[in-house]
Write a protein that holds these residues in place. Sequence first.
Motif, PDB file in Angstrom:
ATOM      1  N   GLY A 199      74.984  51.832  27.703  1.00  0.00           N
ATOM      2  CA  GLY A 199      73.800  52.030  28.524  1.00  0.00           C
ATOM      3  C   GLY A 199      73.817  53.233  29.435  1.00  0.00           C
ATOM      4  N   PHE A 200      74.803  54.122  29.273  1.00  0.00           N
ATOM      5  CA  PHE A 200      74.829  55.259  30.189  1.00  0.00           C
ATOM      6  C   PHE A 200      73.564  56.107  30.040  1.00  0.00           C
ATOM      7  CE2 PHE A 200      75.577  59.639  31.349  1.00  0.00           C
ATOM      8  CZ  PHE A 200      76.090  59.509  32.631  1.00  0.00           C
ATOM      9  N   MET A 201      73.151  56.353  28.805  1.00  0.00           N
ATOM     10  CA  MET A 201      71.967  57.193  28.624  1.00  0.00           C
ATOM     11  C   MET A 201      70.729  56.531  29.207  1.00  0.00           C
ATOM     12  SD  MET A 201      70.704  60.048  27.806  1.00  0.00           S
ATOM     13  CE  MET A 201      72.021  60.889  26.949  1.00  0.00           C
ATOM     14  N   SER A 202      70.657  55.200  29.161  1.00  0.00           N
ATOM     15  CA  SER A 202      69.526  54.508  29.796  1.00  0.00           C
ATOM     16  C   SER A 202      69.519  54.769  31.288  1.00  0.00           C
ATOM     17  CB  SER A 202      69.614  52.998  29.529  1.00  0.00           C
ATOM     18  OG  SER A 202      69.494  52.715  28.164  1.00  0.00           O
ATOM     19  N   HIS A 203      70.691  54.698  31.895  1.00  0.00           N
ATOM     20  CA  HIS A 203      70.796  54.978  33.331  1.00  0.00           C
ATOM     21  C   HIS A 203      70.406  56.423  33.626  1.00  0.00           C
ATOM     22  CE1 HIS A 203      72.962  51.512  35.303  1.00  0.00           C
ATOM     23  NE2 HIS A 203      73.020  51.163  34.032  1.00  0.00           N
ATOM     24  N   LEU A 204      70.868  57.350  32.790  1.00  0.00           N
ATOM     25  CA  LEU A 204      70.588  58.770  33.042  1.00  0.00           C
ATOM     26  C   LEU A 204      69.101  59.068  32.858  1.00  0.00           C
ATOM     27  CD1 LEU A 204      71.868  61.449  33.802  1.00  0.00           C
ATOM     28  CD2 LEU A 204      72.225  61.912  31.375  1.00  0.00           C
TER      29      LEU A 204
END
Length: 972
Positions: free
Chosen positions: A640-645
């Motif tokens: 989910g890092f890209m979702s956060h970014l």
Amino acid sequence: MLFKKARSISEIIRKAKSESSNELNLSQMGLSKLPSELFELPEISFLNLSNNQFKEFPSEVFAMESLRGLEISYNPIKALPNDWKGAQNILLLNFTEMELEEIPDGFCELKSLESLYLGYNRLSRLPENFNNLKNLRHLFLHNNEFRYFPSQLKLYESLDTLTLGSKVTSLPKRISRFVNLKRLCVVENELASIPKEVAKLDRLESLELSGNKLQSIPAEVGFMPELTALRINRNDLPASLLSAENDGVGVLLSQIRSLIDENNISTLSEAKLMITGEGKVGKSCLRMALDGTIDPARDLLNSTTWGVDCGTLSLPDADDPNKAIEFNYWDFGGQKVYRITHQFFYSDQGLYLLVWDPRLGEDQCLIADWLRRIGARTGGEAKVILVATHADVEGGNYSPHVDLDRYDSSLSSMVVEQISVDSFTTKNIDVLKHAIAKHAQGMPGVKSPINNTWDKARKAALSPTDASPWMSYKQFGVLCSELGIDDPEAVRSIAATFLHRLGRGVWYGIDWENDAFLHDTIVRDPSWLAMAFMEIVQHERTKIAGGILDHNHLTEAWIHHGREDDGWKVYELDDHPRLMRMMRAQGVALPIRSSGGEKSLIPQLVPLEPPSLPWIDANDLEPDQRNLRMEVKVAPALDGFMSHLIAALEPYHMYQEDGRGTFWQKGIFLRDAEGRFRNEALIELSSEINYFQLNIVAVGEEPGFLLQQIDASIAECLKFWPGATREDKVLCPQRVGNRLCSGSFKLSSVERWLLRDQENAICHECDQVSRPSDLIFGLRDRKRSEETADRLLEYLAYKERRPAPGSIILLPAKGRWKNITTWEVLGKTRMKVQLRSELSGVLVAEKEFTSSLGLLRYLAPAAKLGSLFFAAAPLPLDLSPGFEESFGGLSDSLDKLGEQLPNGERAQTVKSASSIQNLALVADFLKQIGLSPRSYGMDLERAPDGKWYWMSANEVEQYRPTQASLPQNTAR
């Protein structure tokens, strides 16, 4: 790599002489004696000789009559001279990390000395005449050989700061006699207790006790009037106190205060238990086996947890089986779609059961991935029990034991035990229960003292007679007040530590102080909130729409989903706005501004494949177009890092004509929507097993601006995963033929070169030379227009220039200003301060206080700035008649009182309404009286007229560009 040749000592001294400098830095120059040219600088008042090779103290330095401060730390000097007659005007001496074993008697004749740094030496005692240093205010004795508080130290009146260590076993009761002490630091010692007399230090602002053997803090410390910093970590204290430190000193002190009555204290026995792992490995069956509700006659092998199941589980205490520990369990569904949202509810203050099925094997059960996931979210501080299920199932050749030697130590160190069980035959279930209770020791709610009245308030908030899944913080405050708890910090402490941290509820207010809506919501049923998140990320229409959630479909997602039999919840229509606000706070759902409040972006559901983009390769851009490239490597790979970014970079989202955003699961294309610098950026993610890499290209008039926003957003996102690490590289800006060079430089190296004044660096890929400043800012052979540069600097520095609003009003608590003839009279006057919006004049907060001599220096800037502001920009104010006369009266009176304050200081004057110095004084003033603007939700934001104002929380919410924008023709 080519390095700039270091300037010689002669050059440094010559430059100081030509500039008539009063400070000289000769640190790290390899000196073993003083250069003769030094004495050609009679005006030098501060000399830095640290990090050199002096073996003997250079006493001749005191021939410099103007010298007031000498730093000679980090030199191998074993002894100080006994004769200091030539140093009678010295105010500061820094002897940090030398090799001193004693202080000579003659040193103690330095009557003017105010600051003495002796940390990291070998001192075990002070000379008997040490108290002759009558003006000594700051004394640093940390990391020495003291075993006891120095009996020779009796500077009761003068000491302001004292640090001491590192083998001290006790503090004397006479510590209370250091009446002017503001900072006491005794970290990394061997203190088993501290005397309650320390609480008599009425002026103490900072008490640092970390790294000792303390088992309790005197309750009297909680009542210290000026204490604003208390450090207690790395002690043997109750975990509830250690947890409270993370929530602010107010919460911590209120909890310490609550323990003043020993007859009104009980011991808490609660902990948070998280059951996690892949789907279909037996997590829910294990939980039912633990609480005794499993029915072996039923076919539970194929049961599935959708989302998360929360409840309580009582197990015997490992130390005393006649007592019980109540675990607040979170049984997480293992489906991949839930992994991102589950992480919001992970905690480093709970125990994890990582469940796996050995019949499938540890690789298929992704044990390493789950350990990385837990470690990244908790900073590696979690306790994990590996639980192998189906122990009595016959057949197959498999081992229920995981070989942790194959794993990185950062993962294996979290595993505290491995147990093999069978939920249906109950094999080893009792063993697991004992292990859970054993490893829960030391967690915030286990064997932690709690005030009985606080415990009643906590239990009343969770009362099963109230079916509502949430309650307002205001209601909770009323409930506490009815029980006699009126201290606001006590209410915060109960909500933060004994509800939120223990997993009994969810209160975002402790982390979102400035969001009044979130602050006012305490979720009593955590699964109610967790399932709301899960149901949205499972919504089919939103998936098909590329992550665009139409709010008209919320009833379909949360009411008419038809999946009640799967454990899905139905949410009342009135709760939808509240749930959407909570999802926005976590970056799960982002309102799309131009949709008129009718649509939100769900970053987790963005498409798998990238859309059509304006450009996809930096090599396709025009050769003279300015670009910066950066690589960010993050370990481990994070769900989910890209979702956060995507959520963090929402102000720069771009939407196409069909309403689709230019982001996908492994990338995002950004555009500076306001057109300040015409910048664009492309971020693409590539994944490996143990890490992922972000490849970033920024182009435009000022690509460094957008790259800074991206870099800051990455850093902000990684705060969610404190166990993750990052490594940054900047790519070579040169071209090889018509292609950009693929060479790179570590960002840490480039920053180090800049500090060294290194002029050039050679790329090992293309052998071309670049300047380190160009590698970061991309300014090689290009000119910035002065207008663009000014705008950039203004944007980045605006908050620094405006540390406080000018829209404050000083009023007498009663009546009007009159009879203010001297500073002494004003220093005893009861006043009222109003904090107002610079945009609208609306009242944000007000506070009464009694003026004091210490506050007088702030009153002139505060009154004058307020007067100038409202005269220049009259606003509609809800004030009583005669306000203007009273308001201007104080400003006029202050002008007539003279510049000399009763305490010897000079009154501050106001030269400009926007002066940084004056606004800084106002900021300090508001902090001193407990009226800091940001604590009431105020912040700087740009209004539609293009100007920046300190606004109220509601105005910030209205004007801050934190919502995505769709093209106008797609809004509905």
